[in-house]
Design a protein around this motif. Sequence first.
Motif, PDB file in Angstrom:
ATOM      1  N   ASN A 128      -1.589  -5.156 -14.425  1.00  0.00           N
ATOM      2  CA  ASN A 128      -1.019  -6.440 -14.846  1.00  0.00           C
ATOM      3  C   ASN A 128      -0.106  -7.079 -13.813  1.00  0.00           C
ATOM      4  OD1 ASN A 128      -2.267  -6.271 -17.426  1.00  0.00           O
ATOM      5  ND2 ASN A 128      -0.679  -4.841 -18.080  1.00  0.00           N
ATOM      6  N   PHE A 129       0.446  -6.298 -12.918  1.00  0.00           N
ATOM      7  CA  PHE A 129       1.293  -6.852 -11.873  1.00  0.00           C
ATOM      8  C   PHE A 129       0.528  -6.749 -10.555  1.00  0.00           C
ATOM      9  CE2 PHE A 129       4.601  -6.553  -8.598  1.00  0.00           C
ATOM     10  CZ  PHE A 129       5.292  -7.734  -8.886  1.00  0.00           C
ATOM     11  N   PRO A 130       0.465  -7.819  -9.766  1.00  0.00           N
ATOM     12  CA  PRO A 130      -0.396  -7.818  -8.565  1.00  0.00           C
ATOM     13  C   PRO A 130       0.161  -6.978  -7.418  1.00  0.00           C
ATOM     14  CG  PRO A 130       0.823  -9.878  -8.708  1.00  0.00           C
ATOM     15  CD  PRO A 130       1.108  -9.124  -9.988  1.00  0.00           C
ATOM     16  N   ILE A 131       0.503  -5.741  -7.711  1.00  0.00           N
ATOM     17  CA  ILE A 131       1.154  -4.906  -6.703  1.00  0.00           C
ATOM     18  C   ILE A 131       0.214  -4.550  -5.555  1.00  0.00           C
ATOM     19  CG2 ILE A 131       0.630  -2.757  -7.935  1.00  0.00           C
ATOM     20  CD1 ILE A 131       3.367  -1.714  -6.965  1.00  0.00           C
ATOM     21  N   LEU A 132      -1.080  -4.315  -5.846  1.00  0.00           N
ATOM     22  CA  LEU A 132      -2.019  -3.933  -4.794  1.00  0.00           C
ATOM     23  C   LEU A 132      -2.196  -5.053  -3.773  1.00  0.00           C
ATOM     24  CD1 LEU A 132      -4.765  -2.122  -6.905  1.00  0.00           C
ATOM     25  CD2 LEU A 132      -2.963  -1.082  -5.538  1.00  0.00           C
ATOM     26  N   ILE A 133      -2.337  -6.282  -4.254  1.00  0.00           N
ATOM     27  CA  ILE A 133      -2.527  -7.422  -3.352  1.00  0.00           C
ATOM     28  C   ILE A 133      -1.241  -7.717  -2.591  1.00  0.00           C
ATOM     29  CG2 ILE A 133      -3.170  -9.856  -3.200  1.00  0.00           C
ATOM     30  CD1 ILE A 133      -5.438  -7.934  -3.959  1.00  0.00           C
ATOM     31  N   LYS A 134      -0.096  -7.568  -3.256  1.00  0.00           N
ATOM     32  CA  LYS A 134       1.182  -7.785  -2.565  1.00  0.00           C
ATOM     33  C   LYS A 134       1.396  -6.750  -1.457  1.00  0.00           C
ATOM     34  CE  LYS A 134       3.789 -10.316  -6.080  1.00  0.00           C
ATOM     35  NZ  LYS A 134       4.084 -11.462  -5.193  1.00  0.00           N
ATOM     36  N   ILE A 135       0.988  -5.508  -1.720  1.00  0.00           N
ATOM     37  CA  ILE A 135       1.095  -4.472  -0.687  1.00  0.00           C
ATOM     38  C   ILE A 135       0.175  -4.809   0.493  1.00  0.00           C
ATOM     39  CG2 ILE A 135       0.537  -2.067  -0.154  1.00  0.00           C
ATOM     40  CD1 ILE A 135       1.519  -1.352  -2.975  1.00  0.00           C
ATOM     41  N   THR A 136      -1.059  -5.226   0.181  1.00  0.00           N
ATOM     42  CA  THR A 136      -1.997  -5.610   1.237  1.00  0.00           C
ATOM     43  C   THR A 136      -1.467  -6.792   2.036  1.00  0.00           C
ATOM     44  OG1 THR A 136      -3.840  -4.876  -0.160  1.00  0.00           O
ATOM     45  CG2 THR A 136      -4.382  -6.271   1.712  1.00  0.00           C
ATOM     46  N   ASP A 137      -0.895  -7.758   1.333  1.00  0.00           N
ATOM     47  CA  ASP A 137      -0.333  -8.928   1.998  1.00  0.00           C
ATOM     48  C   ASP A 137       0.807  -8.516   2.937  1.00  0.00           C
ATOM     49  OD1 ASP A 137      -0.532 -11.965   1.914  1.00  0.00           O
ATOM     50  OD2 ASP A 137       1.618 -11.698   1.622  1.00  0.00           O
ATOM     51  N   SER A 138       1.598  -7.552   2.511  1.00  0.00           N
ATOM     52  CA  SER A 138       2.686  -7.053   3.357  1.00  0.00           C
ATOM     53  C   SER A 138       2.147  -6.352   4.599  1.00  0.00           C
ATOM     54  CB  SER A 138       3.574  -6.085   2.563  1.00  0.00           C
ATOM     55  OG  SER A 138       4.212  -6.746   1.491  1.00  0.00           O
ATOM     56  N   PHE A 139       1.055  -5.598   4.434  1.00  0.00           N
ATOM     57  CA  PHE A 139       0.431  -4.952   5.589  1.00  0.00           C
ATOM     58  C   PHE A 139      -0.137  -5.988   6.559  1.00  0.00           C
ATOM     59  CE2 PHE A 139       0.313  -0.860   3.234  1.00  0.00           C
ATOM     60  CZ  PHE A 139       0.754  -0.028   4.270  1.00  0.00           C
ATOM     61  N   LEU A 140      -0.681  -7.087   6.031  1.00  0.00           N
ATOM     62  CA  LEU A 140      -1.168  -8.157   6.903  1.00  0.00           C
ATOM     63  C   LEU A 140      -0.019  -8.758   7.710  1.00  0.00           C
ATOM     64  CD1 LEU A 140      -3.778 -10.067   4.692  1.00  0.00           C
ATOM     65  CD2 LEU A 140      -4.208  -8.471   6.559  1.00  0.00           C
ATOM     66  N   SER A 141       1.130  -8.940   7.056  1.00  0.00           N
ATOM     67  CA  SER A 141       2.311  -9.447   7.766  1.00  0.00           C
ATOM     68  C   SER A 141       2.708  -8.484   8.885  1.00  0.00           C
ATOM     69  CB  SER A 141       3.486  -9.628   6.796  1.00  0.00           C
ATOM     70  OG  SER A 141       3.217 -10.637   5.849  1.00  0.00           O
ATOM     71  N   LEU A 142       2.668  -7.195   8.584  1.00  0.00           N
ATOM     72  CA  LEU A 142       3.007  -6.182   9.590  1.00  0.00           C
ATOM     73  C   LEU A 142       2.007  -6.219  10.741  1.00  0.00           C
ATOM     74  CD1 LEU A 142       5.041  -3.858  10.081  1.00  0.00           C
ATOM     75  CD2 LEU A 142       3.378  -2.315   9.016  1.00  0.00           C
TER      76      LEU A 142
END
Length: 332
Positions: A30-44
């Motif tokens: 229910n919380f988009p944690i997987l996509i937020k983690i992926t988005d953070s890795f893209l930033s890195l």
Amino acid sequence: MASMKHVHLFRRYLTIALTLFQSLISCLFNFPILIKITDSFLSLYFLVFCDLRPVTVDLDDGETTVHFWISGHRRISRPNLVMLHGYGGNSKWQFVHQVSDLSKSFNLFIPDLVFFGKSYTKNADRSVEIQARSIAGGLKKLGCDGTGRGRISVYSISYGGFVAYKMAEMWPEMMEKLVIVSSGVGFTQQQKTAEMRKHGGDCSKMLVPKTPMDLRMLVKISTNTGLTFVDWIPDFILSQFIAVMYEKNRQELLELAKNLLEREEAELHVISQKTLIVWGDKDKVFPLEHGYRLQRHLQNSRLEIIKETGHAVNVEAPSTLNNLITSFVLSV
């Protein structure tokens, strides 16, 4: 007695463990944690491997905010390249396959268009012009003012092509060269209507998916291969992607799409910039015939066709596209 005590203790720990597990599963679904983690890795990835850093530019006394990724160490020997994305997520997700190579040849400026990613405006205007003014205003504040080393070349895809073309028209002194990839620039209202009918009428809803089925349909239409792996991605992950990319500014994104699709366009201005037009021969969004039409309209242009590729050239043929962009912009 001691045995009963151990049983009650076990039940208590089991209840706690099940509650924590249930909370974790609920969080994942229910919380988009997987996509937020992926988005953070893209930033890195952008930071560490591409030497890019995030910058936020405020315009019009804070009415508009434009977020950029820009080269951390600009070199005088390298030309400035602006990358303008289309619908389908923020700039990181759309250009992840290209930035590493392009960052080796150019000083990069990669904005999120207004209402995508971290860019936003309080202005009620939903036209391509507000996008062009916002990006140009941000670039000027970052030193790309059209003088000396402040001139730019622009690589744009799909919706970004409309924005780039408007920038070329409004600020010809600022832009040196233009790359347009898979963009319906210059579509008449009749042509827009004809293409929309092929995809069921209201394409604004297709551009801003609401369900996993909508997102799969968007991917299928945008690519020649169909990226079949998307069919195997669980619905809850696709729902998380939709929540992160579209939900915050869903209404504004729909309004942008409607303005683009329903607005009656004036006769297409002939820009002066040397222009490279790139098209996938299997494009189902803007068929190849429109690439030929745009090339005929712009005398100072050439058309490159990439075989067995659909609308999302940046995803299906990033290396070929990068080579075309680099050779075109760096050529004298």
